[in-house]
Design a protein around this motif. Structure first.
Motif, PDB file in Angstrom:
ATOM      1  N   GLN A 261       0.818  -1.213   0.000  1.00 51.22           N
ATOM      2  CA  GLN A 261       0.000   0.000   0.000  1.00 51.22           C
ATOM      3  C   GLN A 261       0.853   1.264   0.000  1.00 51.22           C
ATOM      4  OE1 GLN A 261      -2.719  -2.283  -0.763  1.00 51.22           O
ATOM      5  NE2 GLN A 261      -3.321  -0.136  -0.592  1.00 51.22           N
ATOM      6  N   VAL A 262       2.032   1.214   0.636  1.00 50.30           N
ATOM      7  CA  VAL A 262       2.949   2.360   0.592  1.00 50.30           C
ATOM      8  C   VAL A 262       3.395   2.612  -0.839  1.00 50.30           C
ATOM      9  CG1 VAL A 262       5.257   3.167   1.251  1.00 50.30           C
ATOM     10  CG2 VAL A 262       3.746   2.173   2.978  1.00 50.30           C
TER      11      VAL A 262
ATOM     12  N   ARG B 107       2.554   5.953  -3.110  1.00 47.07           N
ATOM     13  CA  ARG B 107       3.633   6.685  -3.775  1.00 47.07           C
ATOM     14  C   ARG B 107       3.377   6.790  -5.282  1.00 47.07           C
ATOM     15  NH1 ARG B 107       9.441   4.174  -3.080  1.00 47.07           N
ATOM     16  NH2 ARG B 107       8.437   2.593  -4.393  1.00 47.07           N
ATOM     17  N   ALA B 108       2.936   5.685  -5.884  1.00 47.85           N
ATOM     18  CA  ALA B 108       2.641   5.707  -7.316  1.00 47.85           C
ATOM     19  C   ALA B 108       1.476   6.647  -7.633  1.00 47.85           C
ATOM     20  CB  ALA B 108       2.320   4.296  -7.806  1.00 47.85           C
TER      21      ALA B 108
ATOM     22  N   LEU C 282      -9.970   4.196 -11.141  1.00 49.49           N
ATOM     23  CA  LEU C 282      -8.718   3.643 -10.631  1.00 49.49           C
ATOM     24  C   LEU C 282      -8.938   2.361  -9.825  1.00 49.49           C
ATOM     25  CD1 LEU C 282      -6.915   6.914  -9.466  1.00 49.49           C
ATOM     26  CD2 LEU C 282      -6.322   5.497 -11.433  1.00 49.49           C
ATOM     27  N   LEU C 283     -10.169   2.135  -9.392  1.00 53.04           N
ATOM     28  CA  LEU C 283     -10.446   0.978  -8.553  1.00 53.04           C
ATOM     29  C   LEU C 283     -10.407  -0.330  -9.331  1.00 53.04           C
ATOM     30  CD1 LEU C 283     -13.322   2.418  -6.332  1.00 53.04           C
ATOM     31  CD2 LEU C 283     -10.868   2.354  -5.874  1.00 53.04           C
ATOM     32  N   PHE C 284     -10.297  -0.252 -10.665  1.00 60.59           N
ATOM     33  CA  PHE C 284     -10.148  -1.475 -11.442  1.00 60.59           C
ATOM     34  C   PHE C 284      -8.788  -2.134 -11.162  1.00 60.59           C
ATOM     35  CE2 PHE C 284     -13.467   0.549 -14.093  1.00 60.59           C
ATOM     36  CZ  PHE C 284     -14.360  -0.505 -14.135  1.00 60.59           C
ATOM     37  N   HIS C 285      -7.830  -1.363 -10.666  1.00 64.42           N
ATOM     38  CA  HIS C 285      -6.548  -1.945 -10.285  1.00 64.42           C
ATOM     39  C   HIS C 285      -6.710  -2.677  -8.953  1.00 64.42           C
ATOM     40  CE1 HIS C 285      -4.365   0.224 -13.451  1.00 64.42           C
ATOM     41  NE2 HIS C 285      -5.153   1.249 -13.161  1.00 64.42           N
ATOM     42  N   GLN C 286      -6.131  -3.833  -8.865  1.00 66.60           N
ATOM     43  CA  GLN C 286      -6.398  -4.729  -7.748  1.00 66.60           C
ATOM     44  C   GLN C 286      -6.025  -4.150  -6.390  1.00 66.60           C
ATOM     45  OE1 GLN C 286      -4.455  -8.497  -8.140  1.00 66.60           O
ATOM     46  NE2 GLN C 286      -5.300  -9.351  -6.249  1.00 66.60           N
ATOM     47  N   ASN C 287      -4.884  -3.479  -6.305  1.00 63.95           N
ATOM     48  CA  ASN C 287      -4.369  -3.039  -5.008  1.00 63.95           C
ATOM     49  C   ASN C 287      -4.780  -1.626  -4.626  1.00 63.95           C
ATOM     50  OD1 ASN C 287      -2.908  -5.432  -4.368  1.00 63.95           O
ATOM     51  ND2 ASN C 287      -1.311  -4.824  -5.816  1.00 63.95           N
ATOM     52  N   ILE C 288      -5.546  -0.949  -5.484  1.00 65.05           N
ATOM     53  CA  ILE C 288      -5.921   0.442  -5.211  1.00 65.05           C
ATOM     54  C   ILE C 288      -7.289   0.498  -4.550  1.00 65.05           C
ATOM     55  CG2 ILE C 288      -6.443   2.691  -6.232  1.00 65.05           C
ATOM     56  CD1 ILE C 288      -4.411   2.160  -8.360  1.00 65.05           C
TER      57      ILE C 288
END
Length: 283
Positions: free
Chosen positions: A34-35, A39-40, A119-125
């Protein structure tokens, strides 16, 4: 009997220790992910706003700095060199820097959650990652703008060295904590109530005098001072100015009151934002 008991408890304790260790490893692994995500997202937001043209990401510092310098010049022309025995440059530098932080954070909260849904389509976001990235970016960029302005003004002799860096940074961090909570809270509320989103800008302007940016508490009558100190932003402003200007002036603040408001607002914001996610439609 004792020996059999020890043989029975030994493997259980071992499994319990391994389970706790595995949980901690999983937690820190997830935290590290998550860090990197935050950052990204910060880098993505910078590139989206400022791109690679001209000064590029330096506008992250340059834009707030230009506003701060402009207000300092304007106030100096209007008020002269001092007001109530306080340097107008120091008063404006501290006040408008904190005011800019407050305004930018609340504006971020008023943007709502829907604009970030893709952006929520990305797994870790997650939505929290997006908002935390924006909050951190505002905290860092505006503080760097303050530092650059302070160093330049100090070199040219317009301000004296900061008196207490710990108080100065504490005021900034506690204002950021309370502002972050308000960002989360407003993000959730504006998602659940569209009329509130339309009213946010007027509400924001009504809160500006309540930040303590335009007058120090020591200048106010006692009754007015008691009223204004109800608002946590004033405590953060007084704390920040106390760290900058020192003991020559009287400041009114309660660090624990400000901290309690910051923690309470932040957790309330998390709860409201979690509820608002149910109203969020993706695609």
């Amino acid at each position: 009997m004792t020996a059999s008991t020890e043989r029975f408890e030994g493997p259980s304790r071992t499994r319990s220790s391994l389970s706790a260790l595995s949980w901690m490893q999983a937690f820190f692994s997830r935290f590290a992910v998550q860090v990197r995500v935050v950052r990204a997202l910060m880098i993505r937001d910078i590139m989206a706003q400022y791109g690679r043209q001209n000064l590029g990401f330096l506008w992250l510092i340059g834009e707030p700095m230009a506003l701060i310098v402009g207000v300092i010049i304007l106030w100096s022309l209007m008020k002269g060199s001092t007001t109530h025995g306080v340097s107008v440059v120091a008063f404006t530098l501290t006040g408008y820097s904190m005011l800019t932080l407050w305004r930018h954070l609340l504006t971020r909260g008023g943007n709502g959650l829907s604009r970030h849904a893709t952006l929520l389509f990305h797994q870790n976001i997650r939505l929290l990652d997006i908002l935390i990235a924006q909050i951190l970016m505002e905290m860092i960029s505006i503080f760097l703008s303050f530092l650059v302005c302070y160093l330049l003004l100090f070199l040219f002799g317009y301000v004296e060295p900061a008196n207490d860096n710990l108080l100065l940074v504490s005021g900034w961090l506690l204002m950021s904590l309370f502002g972050a909570g308000m960002t989360l809270l407003l993000s959730g509320l504006t998602e659940m109530s569209k009329p509130l989103k339309r009213l946010l800008q007027p509400i924001l302007y009504f809160t500006l005098p309540l930040t303590g940016a335009f007058a120090m508490c020591a200048w106010l009558p006692e009754r007015a001072r008691d009223v204004i100190l109800v608002f946590p932003m004033v405590h953060a402003m007084e704390l920040f100015r106390a760290g900058f200007m020192g003991e020559r002036f009287t400041f009114y603040y309660n660090i624990w009151y400000l901290f309690a408001w910051g923690i309470g607002t932040f957790f309330l914001g998390l709860l409201v934002m979690k509820r608002a996610e149910r109203h969020l439609h993706i695609g």
